[in-house]
Design a protein around this motif. Structure first.
Motif, PDB file in Angstrom:
ATOM      1  N   ASP A  55     -33.552 -40.117  44.427  1.00 17.00           N
ATOM      2  CA  ASP A  55     -33.774 -38.338  44.791  1.00 17.00           C
ATOM      3  C   ASP A  55     -33.173 -38.282  46.115  1.00 17.00           C
ATOM      4  O   ASP A  55     -32.802 -37.024  46.260  1.00 17.00           O
ATOM      5  CB  ASP A  55     -35.342 -38.233  44.774  1.00 17.00           C
ATOM      6  CG  ASP A  55     -35.903 -38.527  43.500  1.00 17.00           C
ATOM      7  OD1 ASP A  55     -35.517 -38.019  42.448  1.00 17.00           O
ATOM      8  OD2 ASP A  55     -37.184 -39.475  43.480  1.00 17.00           O
TER       9      ASP A  55
ATOM     10  N   SER B 240     -43.601 -34.061  50.468  1.00 19.34           N
ATOM     11  CA  SER B 240     -43.383 -32.686  50.712  1.00 19.34           C
ATOM     12  C   SER B 240     -42.094 -31.849  50.544  1.00 19.34           C
ATOM     13  O   SER B 240     -41.769 -30.831  50.560  1.00 19.34           O
ATOM     14  CB  SER B 240     -44.240 -32.134  51.902  1.00 19.34           C
ATOM     15  OG  SER B 240     -43.789 -32.914  52.766  1.00 19.34           O
TER      16      SER B 240
ATOM     17  N   ARG C 278     -29.858 -34.510  49.146  1.00 17.60           N
ATOM     18  CA  ARG C 278     -30.753 -34.362  47.950  1.00 17.60           C
ATOM     19  C   ARG C 278     -29.749 -34.711  46.691  1.00 17.60           C
ATOM     20  O   ARG C 278     -28.954 -33.995  46.521  1.00 17.60           O
ATOM     21  CB  ARG C 278     -31.189 -33.068  47.639  1.00 17.60           C
ATOM     22  CG  ARG C 278     -32.183 -32.689  48.598  1.00 17.60           C
ATOM     23  CD  ARG C 278     -32.713 -31.000  48.539  1.00 17.60           C
ATOM     24  NE  ARG C 278     -33.921 -30.835  49.338  1.00 17.60           N
ATOM     25  CZ  ARG C 278     -33.737 -30.138  50.527  1.00 17.60           C
ATOM     26  NH1 ARG C 278     -32.598 -29.532  50.662  1.00 17.60           N
ATOM     27  NH2 ARG C 278     -34.790 -30.045  51.192  1.00 17.60           N
TER      28      ARG C 278
ATOM     29  N   TYR D 150     -32.210 -29.485  42.578  1.00 14.17           N
ATOM     30  CA  TYR D 150     -32.563 -29.133  41.417  1.00 14.17           C
ATOM     31  C   TYR D 150     -31.773 -29.529  40.289  1.00 14.17           C
ATOM     32  O   TYR D 150     -30.417 -30.026  40.437  1.00 14.17           O
ATOM     33  CB  TYR D 150     -32.067 -27.436  41.620  1.00 14.17           C
ATOM     34  CG  TYR D 150     -32.897 -26.768  42.534  1.00 14.17           C
ATOM     35  CD1 TYR D 150     -34.537 -26.854  42.171  1.00 14.17           C
ATOM     36  CD2 TYR D 150     -32.368 -26.270  43.652  1.00 14.17           C
ATOM     37  CE1 TYR D 150     -35.263 -25.897  43.088  1.00 14.17           C
ATOM     38  CE2 TYR D 150     -33.514 -25.379  44.340  1.00 14.17           C
ATOM     39  CZ  TYR D 150     -34.804 -25.445  44.231  1.00 14.17           C
ATOM     40  OH  TYR D 150     -35.769 -24.696  45.022  1.00 14.17           O
TER      41      TYR D 150
ATOM     42  N   ARG E 201     -38.506 -31.026  49.160  1.00 21.40           N
ATOM     43  CA  ARG E 201     -37.910 -30.429  47.864  1.00 21.40           C
ATOM     44  C   ARG E 201     -36.665 -31.695  47.398  1.00 21.40           C
ATOM     45  O   ARG E 201     -35.776 -31.864  48.045  1.00 21.40           O
ATOM     46  CB  ARG E 201     -37.323 -29.164  47.899  1.00 21.40           C
ATOM     47  CG  ARG E 201     -36.688 -28.595  46.685  1.00 21.40           C
ATOM     48  CD  ARG E 201     -36.266 -27.298  46.757  1.00 21.40           C
ATOM     49  NE  ARG E 201     -35.074 -27.061  47.609  1.00 21.40           N
ATOM     50  CZ  ARG E 201     -33.963 -27.489  47.303  1.00 21.40           C
ATOM     51  NH1 ARG E 201     -33.650 -27.970  46.141  1.00 21.40           N
ATOM     52  NH2 ARG E 201     -32.840 -27.188  48.156  1.00 21.40           N
ATOM     53  N   LYS E 202     -36.772 -31.834  46.116  1.00 22.81           N
ATOM     54  CA  LYS E 202     -35.519 -32.672  45.684  1.00 22.81           C
ATOM     55  C   LYS E 202     -34.665 -31.666  44.952  1.00 22.81           C
ATOM     56  O   LYS E 202     -34.697 -30.510  44.907  1.00 22.81           O
ATOM     57  CB  LYS E 202     -36.308 -33.629  44.315  1.00 22.81           C
ATOM     58  CG  LYS E 202     -37.396 -34.549  44.837  1.00 22.81           C
ATOM     59  CD  LYS E 202     -37.754 -35.631  43.781  1.00 22.81           C
ATOM     60  CE  LYS E 202     -38.535 -35.045  42.643  1.00 22.81           C
ATOM     61  NZ  LYS E 202     -38.862 -36.103  41.608  1.00 22.81           N
TER      62      LYS E 202
END
Length: 587
Positions: free
Chosen positions: A559, A582, A485, A587, A584-585
């Motif tokens: 991303d 779906s 990520r 934070y 999560r990228k």
């Protein structure tokens, strides 16, 4: 016969725009006029000019009655088809009807109508089974050249956004199917207020207390469940009492006060704090005769306070209202504008309308941005020029103190290309084409065309585009693959070589380099990064590693980054930009 009313210039412009549009096209159209602008007069004039049968639809009996009365003031006779008004007349040239009554009696409307006018047309959904769509389908069966005209003050719906596709000023509202094709005339609220056609709203922040609904779960339309709202409000009875006491204090020199409550239970609590002999409560469960009596007493100023729950937002006209208290949450810019609009009509001795929002809705009354959900609380409308056609788009984004756009969330240019005779920019159906410049895009691996970031198939070659979720899922299954990520990138240069380091949110790092002395590597870098430079606002073609370093702050970060293990290093294989799936990228 001559009209008893002289149309205001903008009303005449709206009539002329309608006549001009339908002389050239059978495609559906929308007129946008603020609450209080006199839509019923525009409808009456169009009906007066008509030579064939017309059906005028709306959703409440008050508007059926109002539109019919304006038409008959011309000395003409029109029919009314409304169960609520106990009339079912359909043999006149012009019939004013409620959508519910027509929908329940479709067999009686098999005549050939030339024009269907829908008042408050933001209520028309795209669902084929809806009452409005079933009526349109029936009338089109009798006349495939049926003209459909909508009028509204608020041309948008929650979860849909704008209800039309093309705007006459040369831009597009979204890419999805819309209930209407064209907006042919629009008048901003500020025009009406500045020229004295409407009362000035005095927007005041709540000085005593506000409800905080932000912690409650929202449905897909951004609204809250009544049970959850009641539960929250039951814990804040002191707040409700303090708000109501402030409303009474500020209402001392006001003529008529409308209070919009969140739920029936909430409305009853508010009513209990107000002076009984001056207050009426109207909900969806109020008996129709009682409701008509209470509204009549309020309009005659026998009552000062009118508390309601979702029933007096449209079709209600009490010009003396000069205080609107909003105690209910809503994500709907349309509903918010309709609520405030109840207090903007002119009346003798009325200097302004006090509007206090106790629910923290934060809707911009003059410029509601509803095409896309607000991505975060810090976002504001920003102007982004298209590098392709020069159109000035308005997107959600962020700007610095000097007004320069730092980032934005626009995907495709909303501009329409010039419609010249014989120009390829005009489609086969005669409609102008939308500019195809994309600020965010997925590149087709087969033909290289740029597609919307949610596209499944390429719009050019029609072949399937690899889904980012599938890419990530497949990579995570492999033992020799790494997926990070990406929380950001950093750059370095060694002569002609540019080194990019991708930083994962958990501290991982992946590296790759591009040798700018080799044209192939320069081309790849510019296709991946140069095209996306500054969120696509100013795509660049970089010729050296040093020129990239000079403006690295505006270089985009992906991303996700996917790499495969080689003998002694990780080789970057894919960079996923503008991800909306779906996973999560960072934070």
């Amino acid at each position: 016969m001559n009209a008893p009313f002289k149309l205001r210039p903008y009303q005449q412009d709206a009539v002329d725009a309608t006549l001009n549009h339908f002389r050239k096209s059978d495609e559906s159209a929308v007129i946008v006029l603020p609450t209080g602008a006199g839509k019923s007069l525009v409808i009456a004039e169009l009906a007066r000019l008509a030579r064939r049968k017309i059906l005028v639809l709306t959703h409440v009996k008050e508007l059926v009655e109002q539109n019919h009365a304006k038409y008959e003031s011309y000395g003409l006779e029109g029919g009314v088809f409304s169960a609520g008004l106990k009339r079912k007349e359909r043999h006149h040239q012009v019939t004013f009807a409620s959508v519910q009554s027509v929908s329940a009696n479709l067999d009686q409307f098999r005549d050939e109508y030339s024009l269907l006018i829908i008042d408050e047309c933001h209520r028309v959904s795209g669902e084929e089974t809806s009452q409005y769509q079933r009526i349109i389908e029936l009338l089109r069966e009798q006349n495939d050249s049926l003209k459909v005209l909508g009028l509204t003050a608020t041309p948008y719906r929650l979860a849909m956004g704008w209800i039309y596709r093309y705007h006459y000023r040369g831009f597009v509202r979204g890419e999805d199917d819309k209930p209407f094709q064209h907006c042919i005339y629009e008048l901003p609220l500020s025009y009406m207020i500045n020229r004295g056609y409407l009362t000035q709203p005095e927007l005041v922040n709540a000085a005593v207390a506000q409800y905080d609904f932000s912690a409650l779960p929202q449905d897909r339309f951004g609204e809250y469940a009544e049970k959850d709202v009641n539960q929250l409000l039951s814990k804040h009875k002191r707040v409700t009492r303090a708000i109501t006491e402030q409303v009474m204090e500020l209402a001392a020199d006001r003529q008529g006060v409308m209070i919009f409550a969140a739920t029936v239970e909430h409305a009853r609590e508010i009513t209990g704090y107000l002076p009984e002999h001056e207050t009426a409560l109207v909900t969806g469960a109020t008996d129709l005769k009682d409701r008509d009596l209470l509204i009549r007493r309020f309009k005659q100023r026998e009552l000062k306070y009118l508390v309601n729950v979702s029933v007096l937002t449209t079709g209600f006209d009490a010009p003396h209202v000069d205080f609107i208290a909003i105690l209910r949450p809503t994500q709907s810019a349309s509903l918010y504008q309709q609520i405030v609009g109840r207090g903007l009509r002119l009346d003798e001795g009325k200097r302004d309308c006090l509007v206090i929002d106790y629910a923290g809705n934060h809707v911009n009354l003059h410029h509601p941005e509803v095409g896309e959900p607000k991505p975060n609380p810090d976002s504001e409308p920003v102007q982004v020029f298209c590098p392709g056609c020069g159109f000035a788009n308005i997107f959600w984004g962020k700007a610095d103190d000097d007004g320069r756009v730092i980032e934005h969330y626009g995907r495709r240019c909303q501009g329409l290309l010039e419609t010249l005779v014989g120009d390829e920019s005009v489609g086969g159906n005669g409609r102008p084409q939308q500019c195809d410049y994309r600020f965010r895009f997925k590149e087709c691996p087969h033909c290289g065309a740029e597609n919307d970031i949610a596209a499944r198939n390429c719009h050019l070659c029609q072949k399937a585009i690899i889904d980012p979720d599938d890419q990530l899922r497949d990579a995570l299954k492999l033992k020799d693959a790494m997926v990070i990520r990406c929380a950001g990138i950093s750059l370095g240069a060694d002569g002609s070589k540019l080194r990019i380091t991708y930083h994962g949110e958990d501290g991982e790092e992946l590296n790759e380099s591009f040798d700018f002395s080799k044209s192939g590597q320069r081309t790849v870098f510019n296709r991946i990064f140069g095209r996306r430079f500054a969120d696509g606002q100013a795509p660049k073609v970089f010729s050296s590693a040093d020129t990239v370093l000079e403006c690295q702050a505006l270089l985009p970060a992906p991303d996700f980054v996917i790499a495969r293990k080689q003998k002694h290093y990780w080789q970057v294989q894919e960079r996923v930009f503008d991800y909306r799936g779906s996973f999560r990228k960072a934070y």
